[in-house]
Design an enzyme around this catalytic site. Sequence first.
Site, PDB file in Angstrom:
ATOM      1  N   CYS B 133       0.806  -1.230   0.000  1.00  0.00           N
ATOM      2  CA  CYS B 133       0.000   0.000   0.000  1.00  0.00           C
ATOM      3  C   CYS B 133       0.838   1.279   0.000  1.00  0.00           C
ATOM      4  O   CYS B 133       0.589   2.203  -0.769  1.00  0.00           O
ATOM      5  CB  CYS B 133      -0.945   0.008   1.194  1.00  0.00           C
ATOM      6  N   HIS B 253      -3.020   6.440   4.449  1.00  0.00           N
ATOM      7  CA  HIS B 253      -1.581   6.563   4.723  1.00  0.00           C
ATOM      8  C   HIS B 253      -1.098   7.929   4.228  1.00  0.00           C
ATOM      9  O   HIS B 253      -1.481   8.376   3.143  1.00  0.00           O
ATOM     10  CB  HIS B 253      -0.791   5.492   3.966  1.00  0.00           C
TER      11      HIS B 253
END
EC number: 1.2.1.11
Lengths: 345, 345
Positions: B133, B253
């Site tokens: 990710c 994130h």
Amino acid sequence: MELKKQDLNVAIVGATGAVGGKILEKLVERQFPAKSIKMLASKRSAGSKIIVEGKNYIVEETVPESFEGIDIAFFSAGGSISQTFAHEAVKRGAIVIDNTSAFRMDADIPLVVPEVNADELNRHNGIIANPNCSTIQMVTALKAIKEKFGINRIIVSTYQAVSGAGAEAIEELSEQSLQMDSRTDIKAVLLPSASAEKHYPIAFNVIPQIDLFDESGYTLEELKMMNETKKIFADEKIAVAATCVRLPVVTGHSESVYIELNREDVSVEDIRSAIKTTPGVVIQDDPSSQLYPMPLYAEGKDEVFVGRIRKDPTQPTGFHMWIVSDNLLKGAALNSVQIAEELIK
Amino acid sequence: MELKKQDLNVAIVGATGAVGGKILEKLVERQFPAKSIKMLASKRSAGSKIIVEGKNYIVEETVPESFEGIDIAFFSAGGSISQTFAHEAVKRGAIVIDNTSAFRMDADIPLVVPEVNADELNRHNGIIANPNCSTIQMVTALKAIKEKFGINRIIVSTYQAVSGAGAEAIEELSEQSLQMDSRTDIKAVLLPSASAEKHYPIAFNVIPQIDLFDESGYTLEELKMMNETKKIFADEKIAVAATCVRLPVVTGHSESVYIELNREDVSVEDIRSAIKTTPGVVIQDDPSSQLYPMPLYAEGKDEVFVGRIRKDPTQPTGFHMWIVSDNLLKGAALNSVQIAEELIK
């Protein structure tokens, strides 16, 4: 200006703030030779009571005459209060230790972290500036490395706690933390900065803005780290770039720091050995036992903690590390009290 | 291996996980031409029901025979499940899009972010790996800059959400977030990693460990970012150093990224213009109106958001920026579905 070594009259301006209270605690805990400690704040807070180790301190309004007979005045009530009252205190014979950004970059005012540049205290003219919290822990951790191996360059990304924005920011995080399931509806009133136009939730969020923006695209917090580091290290040539970020942490700033040395022949072990020589710096660095600094465990501690020390994969002079400290203690109150201790040594 | 362009039989392994559910949602939302979608998980979850847009999907246990007649199988149930079943699926004629780290660094398996290296899909032998990710959002944001100006070097510090560690990590943050006043007594059972020996609270804390440590002192998450970036950019010489950090954020994130270009004549405006050419990348960068990416607002969005773009104060080829994306979407489920869409184009 010489200071007698005992029976000092001390004042704390900003007595009701997050840092002011910690200065009082540190003075008492470290048995600072104070005959009296006067707690000063705004008119609004006058009359309120602060209790430390069973002793009552009644808060008084700050006026110029508050500083009559004061030997050392700690200021931690915002830059404009320091601008208004610091010179009044100096005029009345006090030495001012200022924890705001009001005077930090004045060429004739020392900017001091005692472990790094205590000698600067010899040239003060009544005012001594305490650096920004995020700067203090970084220069304290890097000081011995710089002295021993030379540092050309620092790139730092910070992970900063809300208490750096004051007691109200802690309240804001506390209320917002109960709203995880409705987190996108959280109302924010303070962060990233009380004086900013827009406010964003800090719980379950990350805000890449601390203080206001400069026209350069950097924030004032980032510029503080960049400029103060040069001044404290007395090194105009050291390259410093900062990205300062606020997180949902109560207290304890963390920093991901990359440095480039002047030499290629330095090992991680050499870096560790150098760091250990600085008083107050503790190495917590053992991946095999998951030992590394974390803000939750640094809160309430005086030390600067360093871990995750490792070589850059390609740059032979480059190292990465992770630096954590209590932003209200070494980052503010403790450093101010250490400056006072150094003055009466 | 050629794939027909409609009436596909699709399977999702890890159907009850945080990413598996998002893959199903994205397939439905984007009207992927699936004739059937089989939801597979462990024996323990078999029989449970997932409802998306009013339609029921019953979870079945994953066995080798599950893949009979399947055209595309998405794997997102951990590396060991992929090791056990991916080849079984390929043997039965399926193309596997694997969201674990099981095959990412295998030289003969393409590691694909469609906006960056879709051409790699031409050389697959049944398995295609979906990157980590934190890698995906970074390479997507940097792709056009690299192509236009060349990038020599990347230094990244991450600010990663707990959902990257699965649905149970979200539960852990949820419970811990109610305990701010007793935060040092919080009991942790999962983070930083279920397989780690020690667990630390994530609420009101920052953990500079994601996944386990390698003997180099870097974590596996950091090594993923460093190695996968080179593979996706097909550039062994690009220098990448990462510090990966977990925060009390549910989803989204963030990354503080420093890059050095091959050229000195590039402006912030040039960087912005380049970034804008990549589909799915959105610039949120206006300090004067406090516009910058934040995870709380990226959650649930498909895009990669980039802001805080600024020149390094001393390095003429250096730029800093702030990259945020939903780690479950572009960081995982969306990228996997985009790979499948690319395959049937």
